[in-house]
Design an enzyme around this catalytic site. Structure first.
Site, PDB file in Angstrom:
ATOM      1  N   ALA A 120      -2.672   5.345  -3.063  1.00 14.22           N
ATOM      2  CA  ALA A 120      -3.717   4.539  -3.684  1.00 14.22           C
ATOM      3  C   ALA A 120      -4.894   4.431  -2.739  1.00 14.22           C
ATOM      4  CB  ALA A 120      -3.204   3.145  -4.035  1.00 14.22           C
ATOM      5  N   LYS A 121      -6.088   4.590  -3.275  1.00 11.78           N
ATOM      6  CA  LYS A 121      -7.288   4.208  -2.543  1.00 11.78           C
ATOM      7  C   LYS A 121      -7.470   2.724  -2.827  1.00 11.78           C
ATOM      8  CE  LYS A 121     -12.233   4.898  -2.080  1.00 11.78           C
ATOM      9  NZ  LYS A 121     -13.466   5.433  -2.700  1.00 11.78           N
ATOM     10  N   TYR A 122      -6.891   1.908  -1.940  1.00 11.63           N
ATOM     11  CA  TYR A 122      -6.801   0.475  -2.213  1.00 11.63           C
ATOM     12  C   TYR A 122      -8.147  -0.221  -2.023  1.00 11.63           C
ATOM     13  CZ  TYR A 122      -4.877  -4.241  -2.392  1.00 11.63           C
ATOM     14  OH  TYR A 122      -4.609  -5.538  -2.741  1.00 11.63           O
TER      15      TYR A 122
END
Length: 306
Positions: free
Chosen positions: A160-162
């Site tokens: 995930a690109k959080y």
């Protein structure tokens, strides 16, 4: 990385706005300078403002330039499931390794619709790993721990690109139960790695488009266990952001694309070009801060080189 633009790309009737020569050069430079993977067509990658033809041609340019030396994670997000799947299939067929996948952003999706969207895409392109793009201001919903618990059940969801660390980050990592690499921005990576040393082993970074060496160095320090040196470098990285963000973060969210591209252009590592409409209209009071942030990053690169 950004989608390098031709000089007239900020005009409302411009066509063929991708600078393919710079796109290929920049993608190759980023790989040669040590990135582990390359993600394209997120927010400052202007996925929302490219025509489909421009998106396809840019994606092909990057995949060919990288030439399988590192994974290329394409950005196929659109306003609906069908077009997103079509783009994901195109990316798969030309050799991309994964997709950075946001949600349709016209209406807010419910919990059930969000999970179904990711399942639908994963089922149609099972060969591709998925990086969930968590950007609440863009996609209108916040992925809370219950979302991550459900997303972790989808085998293709690998990461995930959080964004930045927030109050829910630790609970979200716990909910993913080690099945999703919850990448924070590079300036927060030290803290994430401190909390989750066995899980927070990667970050995302827009600053690499200003010159990747500080982030590559940070990676090597963190994963090599040189904690104090990693802390010091993190402090220097954070300092470059001080002039970048407007006092009101809502202003930054409104002008993210143009401010990021101005910062990149000022740093001089690549030529991002102008911002495509309608996100090219940015108050002048924000511009110098973005330029100064880029100049400070370039000086940090020089210090590391020295």
């Amino acid at each position: 990385m950004p989608t390098p633009a031709t000089p007239d790309a900020d005009q409302p009737d411009a066509s063929d706005t991708v600078d393919h020569e710079e796109a290929a050069r920049a993608a190759r430079a980023l790989v040669d300078d040590g990135l582990d993977a390359l993600m394209i067509n997120g927010t400052f990658g202007e996925a929302a403002t490219l025509t489909n033809t421009e998106w396809q041609e840019f994606t092909r340019t990057v995949v060919e330039a990288v030439d399988s030396d590192v994974p290329v994670v394409a950005g196929p997000t659109t306003l609906n499931t069908r077009d997103t799947i079509d783009r994901a299939k195109f990316a798969r067929d030309i050799g991309a390794d994964g997709i950075m996948l946001g949600r349709p952003m016209w209406c807010e999706l419910s919990f059930e619709a969000t999970i179904q969207f990711y399942r639908d895409v994963a089922e149609k392109v099972p060969e591709l790993g998925i990086v969930v793009y968590h950007n609440p201001s863009a996609f209108k919903n916040t992925l809370t721990p219950d979302y991550w618990e459900a997303l972790a059940e989808i085998p293709q969801v690998a990461a995930a690109k959080y964004g930045t660390i927030d109050a829910a980050y630790r609970d979200c990592v716990d909910a993913a139960d080690g099945r999703i690499q919850m990448m924070t921005i590079e300036k927060d990576w030290f803290l994430a790695n401190k909390w989750f040393p066995d899980q927070a082993t990667a970050c995302w970074s827009s600053s690499v488009a200003c010159g990747p060496k500080p982030v590559v160095r940070l990676r090597n320090l963190l994963l090599g266990g040189e904690i104090e040196a990693a802390r010091d470098l993190t402090d220097r990285i954070e300092a470059t952001y001080e002039p970048f963000f407007p006092k009101d973060m809502q202003d930054f969210r409104r002008h993210t694309i143009s401010l990021e591209k101005i910062r990149m252009n000022a740093a001089g590592y690549l030529e991002a070009g102008p911002t495509r409409p309608p996100y090219h209209v940015t108050p002048k009071r924000f511009l110098e801060g973005a330029r100064e942030s880029g100049r400070q990053w370039a000086r940090l690169v020089e210090d590391i080189d020295g």
